[in-house]
Structure formats: structure tokens, C-alpha cells
Design a protein around this motif. Sequence first.
Motif, short mmCIF file in Angstrom:
data_model
loop_
_atom_site.label_atom_id
_atom_site.label_comp_id
_atom_site.label_asym_id
_atom_site.label_seq_id
_atom_site.Cartn_x
_atom_site.Cartn_y
_atom_site.Cartn_z
N ASP A 57 -2.41 -13.98 11.11
CA ASP A 57 -1.86 -13.60 12.41
C ASP A 57 -0.51 -12.91 12.27
O ASP A 57 -0.24 -11.89 12.91
CB ASP A 57 -1.72 -14.82 13.32
CG ASP A 57 -3.04 -15.39 13.79
OD1 ASP A 57 -4.08 -14.69 13.65
OD2 ASP A 57 -3.04 -16.53 14.30
N LEU A 58 0.35 -13.48 11.43
CA LEU A 58 1.67 -12.90 11.21
C LEU A 58 1.56 -11.51 10.59
O LEU A 58 2.25 -10.57 11.01
CB LEU A 58 2.51 -13.82 10.33
CG LEU A 58 3.94 -13.37 10.04
CD1 LEU A 58 4.74 -13.20 11.32
CD2 LEU A 58 4.62 -14.37 9.12
N LEU A 59 0.68 -11.37 9.62
CA LEU A 59 0.48 -10.06 8.99
C LEU A 59 -0.04 -9.03 9.99
O LEU A 59 0.37 -7.86 9.95
CB LEU A 59 -0.46 -10.18 7.79
CG LEU A 59 0.10 -10.93 6.59
CD1 LEU A 59 -0.99 -11.17 5.56
CD2 LEU A 59 1.27 -10.17 5.98
N PHE A 77 11.20 -1.41 6.08
CA PHE A 77 11.53 -2.83 6.01
C PHE A 77 10.35 -3.68 6.47
O PHE A 77 9.99 -4.66 5.83
CB PHE A 77 12.78 -3.11 6.88
CG PHE A 77 13.21 -4.55 6.90
CD1 PHE A 77 13.98 -5.06 5.87
CD2 PHE A 77 12.85 -5.38 7.94
CE1 PHE A 77 14.40 -6.39 5.88
CE2 PHE A 77 13.26 -6.71 7.97
CZ PHE A 77 14.03 -7.22 6.93
N LEU A 78 9.74 -3.28 7.60
CA LEU A 78 8.58 -4.01 8.13
C LEU A 78 7.40 -3.96 7.17
O LEU A 78 6.70 -4.96 6.99
CB LEU A 78 8.18 -3.43 9.49
CG LEU A 78 9.11 -3.78 10.65
CD1 LEU A 78 8.87 -2.84 11.82
CD2 LEU A 78 8.92 -5.21 11.06
N GLU A 79 7.17 -2.82 6.55
CA GLU A 79 6.05 -2.69 5.62
C GLU A 79 6.27 -3.53 4.36
O GLU A 79 5.33 -4.05 3.78
CB GLU A 79 5.85 -1.21 5.26
CG GLU A 79 5.29 -0.41 6.42
CD GLU A 79 5.29 1.09 6.18
OE1 GLU A 79 5.98 1.57 5.24
OE2 GLU A 79 4.63 1.81 6.96
N ALA A 80 7.53 -3.68 3.95
CA ALA A 80 7.85 -4.47 2.75
C ALA A 80 7.97 -5.96 3.06
O ALA A 80 7.89 -6.78 2.14
CB ALA A 80 9.16 -3.97 2.14
N PHE A 81 8.13 -6.32 4.31
CA PHE A 81 8.36 -7.71 4.71
C PHE A 81 7.32 -8.68 4.14
O PHE A 81 7.69 -9.71 3.57
CB PHE A 81 8.42 -7.82 6.24
CG PHE A 81 8.93 -9.12 6.75
CD1 PHE A 81 10.26 -9.27 7.10
CD2 PHE A 81 8.08 -10.21 6.90
CE1 PHE A 81 10.75 -10.49 7.58
CE2 PHE A 81 8.55 -11.42 7.38
CZ PHE A 81 9.89 -11.56 7.72
N PRO A 82 6.02 -8.38 4.26
CA PRO A 82 5.03 -9.34 3.75
C PRO A 82 5.20 -9.67 2.26
O PRO A 82 5.13 -10.83 1.87
CB PRO A 82 3.69 -8.65 4.01
CG PRO A 82 3.97 -7.76 5.18
CD PRO A 82 5.37 -7.26 4.95
N GLN A 83 5.46 -8.67 1.45
CA GLN A 83 5.64 -8.92 0.02
C GLN A 83 7.00 -9.56 -0.24
O GLN A 83 7.11 -10.50 -1.03
CB GLN A 83 5.49 -7.65 -0.78
CG GLN A 83 5.53 -7.92 -2.27
CD GLN A 83 4.94 -6.80 -3.08
OE1 GLN A 83 4.44 -5.83 -2.54
NE2 GLN A 83 5.00 -6.93 -4.38
#
Length: 90
Positions: A57-59, A77-83
Motif C-alpha cells: 500500500d505504501l509503495l 527523492f520520491l522514486e528513491a524513497f522505497p530503496q
Amino acid sequence: MASEYSSLAHALTEALVDMAWFIDGADDEQMDLDDAVKALEGMAAVLKHLSSDQRRDLLDVLGGMAEAEADPVRREFLEAFPQDFGLVAE
């Protein structure tokens, strides 16, 4: 009064990202580096304990936020956030 967020998950994800964005971009005059690292590590530790459904859900919310973001630096920043926060395997 209607909410601008589609769900509680979306609202909380926005708040989490805004806090991480601020901490990540803060200079030494705004925030002590050790405190910044502790705060970001604390966020990552909480996110590490999400269930697979919560993580998914968060992803999903993060992906939608990245797609909608007009600022290229914040989109990155948002695209890198999960990693960066351990939500996906490296």
C-alpha cells in the motif's frame, strides 16, 4: 469539508515524506547531523516492520506521488524513497 487525500494511508505517507524531505535537506544550522541521521533511521526502522500488505500500500501511494510530482528533484527523492528506507530489496 472534503479531504484532499484519498485515504489515511495517503495522508500519512505525505506527512512521512514531507518530514523525511525536510530532514534530508536540512543544513547544519537547521538540524544537527546526528539528530537527522537518528530521525531518518527511526523512520526506516518503523517501515521495516510493515506487513507485506502495508508495504505494498505504501509503495502504491509513493508511486502515485512520484508520478504526480512536478518538481524533478522531489520526484527523484520520491522514486528513491522505497530503496532508501528499506521498503524494497536492494
